[in-house]
Motif scaffolding. Structure first.
Motif, mmCIF file in Angstrom:
data_model
loop_
_atom_site.group_PDB
_atom_site.id
_atom_site.type_symbol
_atom_site.label_atom_id
_atom_site.label_comp_id
_atom_site.label_asym_id
_atom_site.label_seq_id
_atom_site.Cartn_x
_atom_site.Cartn_y
_atom_site.Cartn_z
ATOM 1 N N ASP A 120 0.813 -1.223 0.000
ATOM 2 C CA ASP A 120 0.000 0.000 0.000
ATOM 3 C C ASP A 120 0.845 1.272 0.000
ATOM 4 O O ASP A 120 0.634 2.190 0.807
ATOM 5 N N ARG A 121 1.779 1.333 -0.957
ATOM 6 C CA ARG A 121 2.567 2.555 -1.041
ATOM 7 C C ARG A 121 3.191 2.674 -2.428
ATOM 8 O O ARG A 121 3.238 1.715 -3.206
ATOM 9 N N ALA A 141 -3.241 3.975 0.482
ATOM 10 C CA ALA A 141 -4.215 2.899 0.643
ATOM 11 C C ALA A 141 -5.359 3.118 -0.352
ATOM 12 O O ALA A 141 -5.821 4.246 -0.502
ATOM 13 N N LYS A 142 -5.805 2.122 -1.125
ATOM 14 C CA LYS A 142 -5.381 0.787 -0.869
ATOM 15 C C LYS A 142 -5.099 0.091 -2.194
ATOM 16 O O LYS A 142 -5.840 0.199 -3.138
ATOM 17 N N THR A 143 -3.939 -0.619 -2.199
ATOM 18 C CA THR A 143 -3.482 -1.452 -3.310
ATOM 19 C C THR A 143 -3.150 -0.640 -4.563
ATOM 20 O O THR A 143 -3.822 -0.737 -5.591
ATOM 21 N N LEU A 160 -5.602 3.053 -7.478
ATOM 22 C CA LEU A 160 -5.691 2.391 -6.183
ATOM 23 C C LEU A 160 -6.807 1.349 -6.287
ATOM 24 O O LEU A 160 -7.989 1.673 -6.209
#
Length: 330
Positions: A120-121, A141-143, A160
């Motif tokens: 998550d970055r 966040a997220k993914t 994301l």
């Protein structure tokens, strides 16, 4: 700050169970994510002529700005593997690059960016033509999934996947400029010429979302097929292809009119990444769920060849690839 030399220190040899072929201008490299290997294909004969071990889960790949190395991002092994783009021979491996699921160089080659999907970055590195230096890790966040850049190299856009958003990151300040919701499971990104529109493949839906990157707003949705996922410009000045990973089709979009102008069907399950032959006649596609790569004849829009490879083929690269217009990472 973390300094990392691309050409020293962490390099290590990886053994190859089948020797890679001699250098040739007509080789195609496919990442078999489920096998921890890449397949080397002869473009003319459409036969696998060798394999090379990689790290765990190689998903995406990117040529270096000097064209001398192809970077294979091993997301689970936390490494970048540099191979010869002509024959897939391993040149070196850079360790401690955490979860490089997606990767790309900014158009001015000052920045190298990785999307760490499971962490998550997004990680931003400065690039001086030889070395990578970590500038910042940005929690998103997220993914975070796929990315592309503005043509002026000021902004990297990131989908994301699980939060259903699109984020814009300012590269100079390494900070999130803005985020907007776009829908379920956004994935691939493609910027139209002049940075007019940003196209987002909606894998959890059956459309491509059109975002105005200047107004930070969704302005249109283009119906495609279920699981719209990733893009490849057809280099004809008019069209971009998008894979529909659930419908098992590819849609052809006119990026001036923002209309779906045609479908390629009767494909194998899971069309994912694409690459274009130098003569722009054949579109190659990885079938993520089928252990095959397909070759599509664009004039007839027919699947004319399939090539068996390893499990979960994902990223694909041509040694003699056609130029991408405008510049976008795969």
């Amino acid at each position: 700050m973390l300094g990392m030399a691309l050409f020293a220190g962490a390099a290590q040899a990886i053994q190859n169970p089948q020797p890679a072929s001699q250098a040739s201008p007509d080789r195609v490299i496919v990442l078999d994510s489920g096998e921890a290997q890449l397949s080397l294909i002869d473009e003319a004969t459409r036969q696998v002529v060798g394999t090379e071990n990689t790290g765990k889960e190689p998903h995406h790949l990117m040529i270096t700005p000097d064209q001398k190395s192809l970077i294979v991002a091993n997301s689970v092994s936390n490494s970048l593997m540099f191979v010869d783009p002509a024959n897939a021979a391993v040149q070196r491996v850079l360790q401690d690059i955490e979860d490089p699921y997606q990767l790309g160089f900014s158009p001015d080659h000052r920045w190298f960016v990785t999307a760490a999907l499971r962490l998550d970055r997004v990680d931003i590195y400065r690039y001086d033509g030889q070395n990578l230096t970590l500038a910042k890790r940005i929690a998103l966040a997220k993914t975070p999934s796929h990315l592309t850049f503005s043509s002026d190299a000021r902004t990297v856009y990131v989908t994301l996947q699980d939060s259903g958003e699109l984020a814009a990151i300012d590269l100079a300040t390494q900070s999130v400029d803005w985020k907007i919701p776009v829908g379920r499971d956004p994935a691939g990104l493609w910027m139209t010429p002049g940075d007019r529109d940003l196209l987002v493949g909606m894998t959890g839906e059956d459309d491509v979302v059109v975002v105005d990157p200047h107004a930070h707003a969704v302005v249109k949705r283009i119906h495609t097929g279920r699981g719209a996922h990733n893009f490849r410009n057809l280099d004809d000045g008019h069209h971009v292809a998008v894979t529909n990973r659930v419908a098992n089709t590819i849609s052809i979009l006119d990026y001036a009119t923002l209309q779906n102008v045609g479908e390629i069907d009767n494909l194998m399950p899971g069309p994912d990444d694409m690459e274009l032959s130098a003569d722009r006649r054949f579109l190659w596609v990885t079938f993520r769920f089928s252990r095959h790569v397909g070759v599509i004849d664009l004039p007839t829009r027919k699947l004319v060849s399939t090539i068996a490879v390893g499990r979960s083929p994902h990223g694909i690269y041509f040694r003699n690839r056609a130029p991408v217009y405008p510049p976008n990472p795969d």
